[in-house]
Design a protein around this motif. Structure first.
Motif, mmCIF file in Angstrom:
data_model
loop_
_atom_site.group_PDB
_atom_site.id
_atom_site.type_symbol
_atom_site.label_atom_id
_atom_site.label_comp_id
_atom_site.label_asym_id
_atom_site.label_seq_id
_atom_site.Cartn_x
_atom_site.Cartn_y
_atom_site.Cartn_z
ATOM 1 N N GLY A 32 -88.605 -42.898 51.196
ATOM 2 C CA GLY A 32 -87.370 -43.607 51.460
ATOM 3 C C GLY A 32 -87.570 -44.717 52.477
ATOM 4 O O GLY A 32 -88.599 -44.789 53.157
ATOM 5 N N PHE A 33 -86.577 -45.586 52.581
ATOM 6 C CA PHE A 33 -86.604 -46.682 53.549
ATOM 7 C C PHE A 33 -85.645 -46.338 54.674
ATOM 8 O O PHE A 33 -84.476 -46.051 54.444
ATOM 9 C CB PHE A 33 -86.195 -48.005 52.878
ATOM 10 C CG PHE A 33 -86.282 -49.190 53.789
ATOM 11 C CD1 PHE A 33 -87.498 -49.781 54.063
ATOM 12 C CD2 PHE A 33 -85.135 -49.723 54.363
ATOM 13 C CE1 PHE A 33 -87.585 -50.878 54.903
ATOM 14 C CE2 PHE A 33 -85.199 -50.821 55.201
ATOM 15 C CZ PHE A 33 -86.435 -51.407 55.469
ATOM 16 N N ASN A 34 -86.142 -46.378 55.914
ATOM 17 C CA ASN A 34 -85.344 -46.011 57.085
ATOM 18 C C ASN A 34 -84.757 -47.200 57.829
ATOM 19 O O ASN A 34 -83.854 -47.033 58.640
ATOM 20 C CB ASN A 34 -86.194 -45.197 58.063
ATOM 21 C CG ASN A 34 -86.646 -43.903 57.448
ATOM 22 O OD1 ASN A 34 -85.828 -43.101 57.023
ATOM 23 N ND2 ASN A 34 -87.955 -43.694 57.372
ATOM 24 N N GLY A 35 -85.310 -48.379 57.600
ATOM 25 C CA GLY A 35 -84.826 -49.551 58.310
ATOM 26 C C GLY A 35 -85.472 -49.748 59.666
ATOM 27 O O GLY A 35 -84.953 -50.493 60.504
ATOM 28 N N GLY A 36 -86.594 -49.095 59.884
ATOM 29 C CA GLY A 36 -87.299 -49.241 61.154
ATOM 30 C C GLY A 36 -87.993 -50.582 61.279
ATOM 31 O O GLY A 36 -88.309 -51.235 60.288
ATOM 32 N N LYS A 95 -91.912 -51.817 45.699
ATOM 33 C CA LYS A 95 -92.313 -50.477 45.260
ATOM 34 C C LYS A 95 -91.145 -49.747 44.598
ATOM 35 O O LYS A 95 -91.322 -49.047 43.593
ATOM 36 C CB LYS A 95 -92.847 -49.672 46.451
ATOM 37 C CG LYS A 95 -94.202 -50.160 46.919
ATOM 38 C CD LYS A 95 -94.686 -49.422 48.145
ATOM 39 C CE LYS A 95 -94.984 -47.972 47.839
ATOM 40 N NZ LYS A 95 -95.588 -47.265 48.973
ATOM 41 N N TYR A 96 -89.939 -49.919 45.138
ATOM 42 C CA TYR A 96 -88.758 -49.288 44.549
ATOM 43 C C TYR A 96 -88.558 -49.786 43.116
ATOM 44 O O TYR A 96 -88.309 -48.991 42.203
ATOM 45 C CB TYR A 96 -87.509 -49.573 45.393
ATOM 46 C CG TYR A 96 -86.250 -49.191 44.668
ATOM 47 C CD1 TYR A 96 -85.854 -47.862 44.598
ATOM 48 C CD2 TYR A 96 -85.489 -50.137 43.989
ATOM 49 C CE1 TYR A 96 -84.729 -47.485 43.883
ATOM 50 C CE2 TYR A 96 -84.366 -49.776 43.283
ATOM 51 C CZ TYR A 96 -83.988 -48.452 43.228
ATOM 52 O OH TYR A 96 -82.878 -48.088 42.497
ATOM 53 N N GLU A 97 -88.658 -51.092 42.908
ATOM 54 C CA GLU A 97 -88.427 -51.652 41.578
ATOM 55 C C GLU A 97 -89.483 -51.190 40.582
ATOM 56 O O GLU A 97 -89.166 -50.914 39.421
ATOM 57 C CB GLU A 97 -88.333 -53.173 41.655
ATOM 58 C CG GLU A 97 -87.051 -53.585 42.358
ATOM 59 C CD GLU A 97 -86.789 -55.073 42.398
ATOM 60 O OE1 GLU A 97 -87.733 -55.867 42.159
ATOM 61 O OE2 GLU A 97 -85.637 -55.447 42.664
ATOM 62 N N LEU A 147 -79.807 -43.810 47.315
ATOM 63 C CA LEU A 147 -80.344 -42.464 47.534
ATOM 64 C C LEU A 147 -81.710 -42.478 48.208
ATOM 65 O O LEU A 147 -82.152 -41.462 48.730
ATOM 66 C CB LEU A 147 -80.439 -41.709 46.211
ATOM 67 C CG LEU A 147 -79.104 -41.340 45.575
ATOM 68 C CD1 LEU A 147 -79.313 -40.790 44.166
ATOM 69 C CD2 LEU A 147 -78.360 -40.338 46.447
ATOM 70 N N HIS A 148 -82.364 -43.643 48.222
ATOM 71 C CA HIS A 148 -83.668 -43.772 48.872
ATOM 72 C C HIS A 148 -83.572 -44.379 50.275
ATOM 73 O O HIS A 148 -84.587 -44.648 50.901
ATOM 74 C CB HIS A 148 -84.602 -44.614 47.992
ATOM 75 C CG HIS A 148 -85.111 -43.865 46.809
ATOM 76 N ND1 HIS A 148 -84.386 -43.709 45.650
ATOM 77 C CD2 HIS A 148 -86.267 -43.196 46.621
ATOM 78 C CE1 HIS A 148 -85.071 -43.002 44.797
ATOM 79 N NE2 HIS A 148 -86.213 -42.672 45.354
ATOM 80 N N LEU A 149 -82.347 -44.595 50.753
ATOM 81 C CA LEU A 149 -82.146 -45.114 52.104
ATOM 82 C C LEU A 149 -81.891 -43.957 53.060
ATOM 83 O O LEU A 149 -81.143 -43.037 52.736
ATOM 84 C CB LEU A 149 -80.962 -46.092 52.126
ATOM 85 C CG LEU A 149 -81.063 -47.313 51.228
ATOM 86 C CD1 LEU A 149 -79.777 -48.127 51.303
ATOM 87 C CD2 LEU A 149 -82.271 -48.162 51.574
ATOM 88 N N ASN A 150 -82.476 -44.040 54.225
ATOM 89 C CA ASN A 150 -82.317 -43.002 55.243
ATOM 90 C C ASN A 150 -81.991 -43.645 56.588
ATOM 91 O O ASN A 150 -82.186 -44.836 56.783
ATOM 92 C CB ASN A 150 -83.620 -42.202 55.400
ATOM 93 C CG ASN A 150 -84.064 -41.564 54.119
ATOM 94 O OD1 ASN A 150 -83.286 -40.885 53.451
ATOM 95 N ND2 ASN A 150 -85.301 -41.789 53.736
ATOM 96 N N HIS A 179 -77.052 -46.108 57.101
ATOM 97 C CA HIS A 179 -75.891 -46.484 57.924
ATOM 98 C C HIS A 179 -75.461 -47.917 57.604
ATOM 99 O O HIS A 179 -74.263 -48.183 57.440
ATOM 100 C CB HIS A 179 -76.243 -46.337 59.405
ATOM 101 C CG HIS A 179 -75.160 -46.778 60.325
ATOM 102 N ND1 HIS A 179 -74.050 -46.018 60.590
ATOM 103 C CD2 HIS A 179 -75.013 -47.932 61.035
ATOM 104 C CE1 HIS A 179 -73.250 -46.684 61.417
ATOM 105 N NE2 HIS A 179 -73.821 -47.845 61.708
ATOM 106 N N GLU A 180 -76.415 -48.837 57.511
ATOM 107 C CA GLU A 180 -76.107 -50.228 57.176
ATOM 108 C C GLU A 180 -75.509 -50.311 55.763
ATOM 109 O O GLU A 180 -74.581 -51.082 55.525
ATOM 110 C CB GLU A 180 -77.353 -51.109 57.277
ATOM 111 C CG GLU A 180 -77.920 -51.238 58.672
ATOM 112 C CD GLU A 180 -77.096 -52.145 59.578
ATOM 113 O OE1 GLU A 180 -76.086 -52.725 59.146
ATOM 114 O OE2 GLU A 180 -77.486 -52.277 60.756
ATOM 115 N N TYR A 181 -76.043 -49.524 54.858
ATOM 116 C CA TYR A 181 -75.519 -49.480 53.480
ATOM 117 C C TYR A 181 -74.050 -49.060 53.475
ATOM 118 O O TYR A 181 -73.213 -49.686 52.829
ATOM 119 C CB TYR A 181 -76.364 -48.509 52.643
ATOM 120 C CG TYR A 181 -75.734 -48.121 51.336
ATOM 121 C CD1 TYR A 181 -75.841 -48.941 50.217
ATOM 122 C CD2 TYR A 181 -75.029 -46.919 51.215
ATOM 123 C CE1 TYR A 181 -75.249 -48.584 49.009
ATOM 124 C CE2 TYR A 181 -74.446 -46.561 50.016
ATOM 125 C CZ TYR A 181 -74.558 -47.395 48.918
ATOM 126 O OH TYR A 181 -73.967 -47.034 47.731
#
Length: 79
Positions: free
Chosen positions: A5-9, A20-22, A41-44, A49-51
Motif C-alpha cells: 500500500g501507499f502511506n504518503g510518507g 506499479k498500481y496500474e 483500498l491500497h492507501l494507508n 486520510h488525504e483521500y
C-alpha cells in the motif's frame, strides 16, 4: 498479483507507486469501474486520510483522483 500500500510518507514516491498500481490493476483484469475504489483500498495512513478529505465526485473518478493525489504527494511541500 498484489503490491504494498501507499502511506504518503516523504520517503515514498507517488509516481513510482502509481505505475506499479496500474500494472497490478491491469494484470488482474479488474473492471475499470473499480479502478478508483481499488486504489483507495491500497492507501494507508496519511494517504488514506488525504483521500477521505477529497470530495466524493473526485474519489469516484479515477483520473480526477490520481490528479488530486499527485498534487498532494508530488508537491514540493510533501518532500
Amino acid at each position: 498479483m498484489t503490491i504494498e500500500g501507499f502511506n504518503g510518507g516523504r520517503d515514498e514516491n507517488w509516481t513510482y507507486w502509481l505505475a506499479k498500481y496500474e500494472i497490478m490493476f491491469d494484470s488482474n483484469n479488474w473492471p475499470l469501474d473499480r479502478k478508483a475504489s481499488t486504489l483507495a483500498l491500497h492507501l494507508n495512513g496519511r494517504a488514506f486520510h488525504e483521500y477521505l478529505a477529497l470530495p466524493t465526485e473526485i474519489r469516484k473518478d479515477y483520473d480526477l483522483l490520481v490528479k488530486a493525489l499527485a498534487e498532494i504527494f508530488c508537491s514540493s511541500d510533501h518532500r
